[in-house]
Structure formats: C-alpha cells, structure tokens
Enzyme design. Structure first.
Site, PDB file in Angstrom:
ATOM      1  N   PRO A  16       0.553  63.196  85.192  1.00  0.00           N
ATOM      2  CA  PRO A  16      -0.774  63.427  84.627  1.00  0.00           C
ATOM      3  C   PRO A  16      -1.830  62.409  85.023  1.00  0.00           C
ATOM      4  CG  PRO A  16       0.810  62.831  82.913  1.00  0.00           C
ATOM      5  CD  PRO A  16       1.588  63.107  84.164  1.00  0.00           C
ATOM      6  N   ASN A  17      -3.004  62.923  85.311  1.00  0.00           N
ATOM      7  CA  ASN A  17      -4.234  62.173  85.600  1.00  0.00           C
ATOM      8  C   ASN A  17      -4.273  61.565  86.997  1.00  0.00           C
ATOM      9  OD1 ASN A  17      -5.527  62.570  83.016  1.00  0.00           O
ATOM     10  ND2 ASN A  17      -3.918  61.263  82.183  1.00  0.00           N
ATOM     11  N   ARG A  75     -12.213  57.315  88.375  1.00  0.00           N
ATOM     12  CA  ARG A  75     -12.451  56.317  87.322  1.00  0.00           C
ATOM     13  C   ARG A  75     -11.417  55.209  87.452  1.00  0.00           C
ATOM     14  NH1 ARG A  75     -11.661  57.117  82.387  1.00  0.00           N
ATOM     15  NH2 ARG A  75     -12.902  55.291  81.911  1.00  0.00           N
ATOM     16  N   TYR A 114      -6.501  51.286  89.687  1.00  0.00           N
ATOM     17  CA  TYR A 114      -5.816  52.196  90.616  1.00  0.00           C
ATOM     18  C   TYR A 114      -6.466  52.270  92.005  1.00  0.00           C
ATOM     19  CZ  TYR A 114      -3.688  53.536  86.214  1.00  0.00           C
ATOM     20  OH  TYR A 114      -3.028  53.501  85.017  1.00  0.00           O
ATOM     21  N   ASN A 141       6.107  59.559  90.732  1.00  0.00           N
ATOM     22  CA  ASN A 141       5.284  58.735  89.856  1.00  0.00           C
ATOM     23  C   ASN A 141       4.994  59.615  88.637  1.00  0.00           C
ATOM     24  OD1 ASN A 141       3.420  57.283  88.448  1.00  0.00           O
ATOM     25  ND2 ASN A 141       2.138  56.782  90.217  1.00  0.00           N
ATOM     26  N   ALA A 192       1.983  58.644  82.884  1.00  0.00           N
ATOM     27  CA  ALA A 192       2.242  58.304  81.470  1.00  0.00           C
ATOM     28  C   ALA A 192       3.592  58.833  80.982  1.00  0.00           C
ATOM     29  CB  ALA A 192       1.115  58.850  80.601  1.00  0.00           C
ATOM     30  N   HIS A 228       6.869  56.665  80.477  1.00  0.00           N
ATOM     31  CA  HIS A 228       7.166  55.853  79.303  1.00  0.00           C
ATOM     32  C   HIS A 228       7.574  56.678  78.094  1.00  0.00           C
ATOM     33  CE1 HIS A 228       5.051  53.253  82.021  1.00  0.00           C
ATOM     34  NE2 HIS A 228       3.915  53.901  81.847  1.00  0.00           N
ATOM     35  N   GLU A 237      11.249  55.754  92.107  1.00  0.00           N
ATOM     36  CA  GLU A 237      10.103  55.734  91.198  1.00  0.00           C
ATOM     37  C   GLU A 237       9.005  54.851  91.801  1.00  0.00           C
ATOM     38  OE1 GLU A 237      11.080  53.497  87.681  1.00  0.00           O
ATOM     39  OE2 GLU A 237       9.446  54.373  86.510  1.00  0.00           O
ATOM     40  N   HIS A 277       5.015  53.248  91.068  1.00  0.00           N
ATOM     41  CA  HIS A 277       3.814  53.034  90.251  1.00  0.00           C
ATOM     42  C   HIS A 277       2.788  52.309  91.097  1.00  0.00           C
ATOM     43  CE1 HIS A 277       5.658  54.634  86.774  1.00  0.00           C
ATOM     44  NE2 HIS A 277       6.720  53.886  87.005  1.00  0.00           N
ATOM     45  N   SER A 337       0.091  50.733  90.026  1.00  0.00           N
ATOM     46  CA  SER A 337      -0.240  49.440  89.408  1.00  0.00           C
ATOM     47  C   SER A 337       1.037  48.668  89.108  1.00  0.00           C
ATOM     48  CB  SER A 337      -1.039  49.671  88.125  1.00  0.00           C
ATOM     49  OG  SER A 337      -0.227  50.326  87.155  1.00  0.00           O
ATOM     50  N   ARG A 379       1.080  44.785  82.576  1.00  0.00           N
ATOM     51  CA  ARG A 379       0.153  45.525  81.716  1.00  0.00           C
ATOM     52  C   ARG A 379       0.709  45.599  80.283  1.00  0.00           C
ATOM     53  NH1 ARG A 379      -1.710  50.828  84.706  1.00  0.00           N
ATOM     54  NH2 ARG A 379      -3.265  50.728  83.027  1.00  0.00           N
ATOM     55  N   ARG A 427       4.162  50.042  78.771  1.00  0.00           N
ATOM     56  CA  ARG A 427       4.320  50.479  80.173  1.00  0.00           C
ATOM     57  C   ARG A 427       5.551  49.856  80.826  1.00  0.00           C
ATOM     58  NH1 ARG A 427      -0.546  53.264  81.268  1.00  0.00           N
ATOM     59  NH2 ARG A 427      -2.264  52.390  80.090  1.00  0.00           N
TER      60      ARG A 427
HETATM   61  O1  CA2 Z   1       0.554  52.627  87.964  1.00  0.00           O
HETATM   62  C1  CA2 Z   1       0.889  53.820  87.964  1.00  0.00           C
HETATM   63  O2  CA2 Z   1       1.065  54.471  88.987  1.00  0.00           O
HETATM   64  C2  CA2 Z   1       1.020  54.559  86.617  1.00  0.00           C
HETATM   65  O3  CA2 Z   1       2.118  55.449  86.737  1.00  0.00           O
HETATM   66  C3  CA2 Z   1      -0.262  55.310  86.415  1.00  0.00           C
HETATM   67  C4  CA2 Z   1      -0.339  56.031  85.064  1.00  0.00           C
HETATM   68  C5  CA2 Z   1       0.013  55.086  83.917  1.00  0.00           C
HETATM   69  O4  CA2 Z   1       0.090  55.810  82.712  1.00  0.00           O
HETATM   70  C6  CA2 Z   1       1.335  54.381  84.165  1.00  0.00           C
HETATM   71  O5  CA2 Z   1       1.569  53.488  83.090  1.00  0.00           O
HETATM   72  C7  CA2 Z   1       1.306  53.610  85.465  1.00  0.00           C
HETATM   73  C8  CA2 Z   1      -1.740  56.563  84.797  1.00  0.00           C
HETATM   74  C9  CA2 Z   1      -2.327  57.396  85.868  1.00  0.00           C
HETATM   75  C10 CA2 Z   1      -3.743  57.672  85.485  1.00  0.00           C
HETATM   76  O6  CA2 Z   1      -4.519  57.708  86.627  1.00  0.00           O
HETATM   77  C11 CA2 Z   1      -5.877  57.574  86.476  1.00  0.00           C
HETATM   78  C12 CA2 Z   1      -6.607  57.788  87.599  1.00  0.00           C
HETATM   79  C13 CA2 Z   1      -7.958  57.663  87.533  1.00  0.00           C
HETATM   80  C14 CA2 Z   1      -8.583  57.346  86.345  1.00  0.00           C
HETATM   81  C15 CA2 Z   1      -7.837  57.141  85.225  1.00  0.00           C
HETATM   82  C16 CA2 Z   1      -6.455  57.268  85.275  1.00  0.00           C
END
Ligand code: CA2
Length: 144
Positions: free
Chosen positions: A9-10, A17, A22, A73, A76, A79, A97, A99, A101, A106, A110
């Site tokens: 997701p996202n 953003r 990221y 990846n 969210a 977790h 896996e 990530h 970031s 963090r 996470r």
């Molecule tokens: O660091 C990563 O790749 C994460 O998997 C990214 C997830 C986060 O929930 C994990 O803890 C770490 C979030 C992806 C959200 O991506 C966005 C992209 C643009 C703007 C906001 C969020």
C-alpha cells in the site's frame, strides 16, 4: 527465471509526498529500474502493486508454479500481516524483503516484520537500489 516484484500500500504514491523519507523518484521510475535490471540479468520480472492485503495474498498464491523468486515490499502490511506471512510460507518460493527506508531507525512498530519471517534476506535503507540487490541475490542463488 521469473521474478515477481510485489509492492504494498501507498508505494504507488512514491515521489508524490514524503520525499525526505522515500526520495523523489516515482513508482514509474521504480518499474523502469526493475525492467532494466531484469534485462541485464536475463530474467523476466512481473511487477504488481496493490493497496489491498487480500490482493497481495492472491498474487502470492498465483505465483505458485509460475514464479522462481519473489521480491516483496509489503509496506505497512509488513508490520501487521500474518496473512502475507502465511501466503509466503504456503508457496515456499524463495523471497527477499525490501524496504526503501531504514525501518530500524524509525518508529518501534516498523521494527517488527511478519513477512520477513518467511524471507531469506531483508534489504533495508538502500532506497530503490534494494530492489536491484534483491533481484541480483535471487538470480545468483536460484538462476538457471
Ligand atoms: O521503507 C519502506 O519501503 C516501507 O516499506 C514503506 C512503507 C512503510 O509503511 C514501511 O514501514 C517501510 C510505506 C510506504 C508509503 O509510501 C509512501 C509514498 C509516498 C508518500 C507517502 C508514503
């Protein structure tokens, strides 16, 4: 060799953003990097992104008998999702896996990964390059 690259997701919002966490590259840029890497390694990469947990589970099940390695990846769902963990265990396809970031530096929540329990390796904090490294690992370990 067929590699499935799954994003949760996202991640389709990349570059739009939160560039501080990221980066400013987009999901389309990530797809281009994966394609380039697949061409260089001589493999096929199937890419899939979903904001829905069940869709990710369905895609992991779809991979059974079709795919030789998974780069995931789960975003969210990393977790929270025992369903994604169970799906990875059920298909028993070598998985890495990724990530973008450095989740370890963090929030505490996470630092728990369910999906990671079914993965051979976790790459975190290397930005988009983590996907390339994951593909290179799968090809070196399982390529034929
Ligand atoms: O660091 C990563 O790749 C994460 O998997 C990214 C997830 C986060 O929930 C994990 O803890 C770490 C979030 C992806 C959200 O991506 C966005 C992209 C643009 C703007 C906001 C969020």
């Amino acid at each position: 060799m067929n590699i499935l690259v799954l994003n949760g997701p996202n991640l389709n919002m990349l570059g739009i953003r939160e560039p501080g966490i990221y980066g400013s590259s987009t999901y389309a840029d990530l797809l281009a990097l994966i394609e380039e890497t697949a061409d260089r390694l001589g493999v096929h990469a199937e890419c899939y992104q979903s904001n829905h947990e069940g869709d990710l589970v369905d895609k992991i099940q779809w991979a059974y008998g079709r795919i030789d390695g998974i780069v995931i990846n789960p975003a969210a769902y990393t977790h929270t999702s025992v369903a994604i963990l169970d799906a990875l265990k059920a298909v028993s396809i070598p998985a890495v896996e990724v990530h973008i970031s450095d989740v370890d530096s963090r929030e505490a929540f996470r630092q728990i990964s369910y999906a990671g329990l079914a993965c051979e390796k976790t790459i975190k904090g290397h930005g988009f390059a983590g996907y390339r490294e994951a593909m290179e690992y799968l090809v070196s370990a399982y390529g034929h």
